[in-house]
Design an enzyme around this catalytic site. Structure first.
Site, PDB file in Angstrom:
ATOM      1  N   GLU A   1      -5.803  -8.554  -0.076  1.00  0.00           N
ATOM      2  CA  GLU A   1      -6.407  -8.598   1.255  1.00  0.00           C
ATOM      3  C   GLU A   1      -7.905  -8.389   1.134  1.00  0.00           C
ATOM      4  OE1 GLU A   1      -4.860  -5.751   3.995  1.00  0.00           O
ATOM      5  OE2 GLU A   1      -2.769  -6.365   3.755  1.00  0.00           O
TER       6      GLU A   1
ATOM      7  N   GLU B   1       0.824  -1.221   0.000  1.00  0.00           N
ATOM      8  CA  GLU B   1       0.000   0.000   0.000  1.00  0.00           C
ATOM      9  C   GLU B   1       0.859   1.272   0.000  1.00  0.00           C
ATOM     10  OE1 GLU B   1      -2.891  -0.145   3.148  1.00  0.00           O
ATOM     11  OE2 GLU B   1      -4.056  -1.716   2.169  1.00  0.00           O
TER      12      GLU B   1
END
Length: 485
Positions: A285, A133
């Site tokens: 995720e 991220e």
């Protein structure tokens, strides 16, 4: 359009059906053995202070029917424990070394030699993810962002030079890479943020397309649902759309039966706008929290179990999405354990399918083969609607039992240094000065800080020293402000 939020009529019915069939659940775990079925992947995070060993963790992964595992580094004991298991593995380059790997091929080649080659082929490393991220961290805009793809190029060059062709490179991106963030509706209107679209994402998509890899996205319907202000049914977020809950994208006419598909097709639409609509998508995720703070709705074991069980059953059939029917994609559930040292709101520490002691939070078969009615009952949730009573933030019970005076003192100093008059009442002569103990002063300071600053993102955490309570901690003339004012 999707009907308003709250709990759909299907959920009480589902609970009754579960109760009706509960008597058949005994022994079902062995009856639906995993055999050679390949289940969803699992994110194996280790931000916790007493989780099982890597070898025991592998046993727990297998017990849940996991087909693959993703770790957030290249931890040697974990990779050795995964050797010979048959589980496919995803490893990760830490964010902080991306710049070094981008500027030096020698550094990238050494990283491959030290962290990947020693474990092949017995450990089935399939994906090498460069950073986690990174594009969500705006402080890295001028440093790490432009180095992501060059680092991937150097690592790819090293892998090819060493004859490693089966390991695919990518990076993980959160939904905030899109202009509309976690809830991009309609999906067809989604686009990448202008600060990253041309400078970072387009080169990334070119690399992924050229190397036949995947765009790895962290997609959490929980956050989209919880932040939807009552516009989305809970069952729609939990894959319960068979009861007639639908959303039709006005731009494409495509019909959606669940929130995750909307999110994935939004990513696809954004990629198409950059001319790379054919890039494959993987879910790095996804999941649902099994617990949270009083002010975090829907975080409970039943919803978490429903989400992951339904996700597994759905993905077992490779349905793709409305815009990409039949598309196969790697999927990794978050996470293996409740990680008790993760900072932030309580949900951050409650995503696991196992507690840190290795016992199951709830049963789940990640192969998707186990019928839903064979699972044992879970408690009926009490937090699927917002809690409307007062909340306070105090020193956590576990911290009070084993008081670390240094840690509590540091947290107290930090809290008192924030806001306006945060700790006036615990100064000598103040209404809350007595009892003059670190524990009592910490509770007051934590609460005062949180009540002042929670609307700007402050959490009741303080390095795992604080917790929310709905019991008024006020005493005598010492009054603690509540979340209601």
């Amino acid at each position: 359009m999707v009907a308003p939020m709250a709990v759909s009529p299907l959920r009480p019915l589902l609970f009754l059906l579960l109760a009706a069939f509960a008597c058949h659940a005994d022994g079902s775990r062995s009856r639906y053995g995993h055999g050679h079925a390949h289940g969803l992947g699992v994110n194996y995070g280790r931000v916790a202070d007493d989780i099982p060993t890597p070898r025991r963790s592998v046993q727990l992964l297998r017990a849940a029917g996991a087909g693959s595992v993703k770790i957030y580094d290249a931890n040697a004991p974990v990779l050795r424990a995964l050797s010979g298991t048959g589980l496919t593995v995803s490893i990760m380059v830490p964010n902080e070394i991306i710049v070094d790997l981008a500027t030096s091929y020698a550094a990238a080649d050494k990283w491959v030699a030290d962290n990947l080659l020693p474990y092949l082929p017995k450990t089935r490393i399939k994906y090498l993810l460069v950073g986690n991220e990174v594009l969500s961290d705006t402080s890295a805009a001028n440093t790490t962002w432009p180095r992501i793809v060059p680092a991937m190029e150097n690592l790819h060059r090293s892998l090819r030079a060493r004859g490693v062709s089966r390991v695919k490179l990518s990076t993980t991106l959160a939904m905030d890479a899109l202009v509309t963030g976690a809830f991009p509706r309609p999906p067809s209107a989604a686009a990448f943020r202008p600060d990253i679209a041309e400078a970072v994402v387009r080169p990334l998509l070119r690399f992924i397309e050229r190397t036949n890899s995947y765009y790895f996205v962290d997609a959490y319907p929980y956050f989209a649902w919880a932040g939807s202000n009552g516009t989305v049914w809970l069952d729609y977020a939990l894959f319960g759309g068979d009861g007639g809950i639908r959303y039709v994208d006005p731009g494409t006419g495509l019909t959606y039966t669940n929130l995750l598909d909307e999110m994935l097709d939004a990513v696809g639409a954004a990629m198409s706008k950059l001319g790379h609509g054919g890039v494959r998508i993987a879910i790095a995720e996804t999941g649902w929290p099994n617990g949270g703070d009083y002010d975090q709705i829907g975080a409970n074991p039943l919803n978490a179990a429903s989400y992951n069980r339904n996700l597994a059953a759905r993905m077992a059939t490779n349905p793709g999405t409305p815009a990409r029917p039949g598309a196969r994609m790697p999927v990794f559930v978050f996470s293996l354990y409740n990680e008790d040292l993760k900072p932030g709101p309580s949900t951050e520490r409650h995503w696991g399918i196992y507690y840190p002691n290795g016992t199951a939070v709830y049963e789940v078969d990640l192969t998707g083969r186990r019928p839903v009615w064979t699972y044992p009952l879970l408690p009926v949730p009490e937090n699927d609607a917002p809690y409307k009573g007062p909340i306070w933030c105090v020193l956590a019970a576990h911290a009070a039992e084993k008081l670390n005076e240094t840690a509590v003192g540091d947290a107290l100093t930090y809290a008192c240094g924030q806001g306006n008059g945060t700790c006036d009442a615990i100064q000598p002569g103040g209404a809350c000065f007595q009892p003059n103990t670190g524990a009592a002063h910490a509770s007051y300071a934590f609460n005062s800080y949180w009540q002042q600053l929670r609307k700007t993102g402050a959490t009741c955490y303080f390095n795992n020293l604080a917790e929310q309570t709905i019991k008024d901690p006020s005493y005598g003339s010492c009054k603690f402000q509540s979340s209601l004012g």
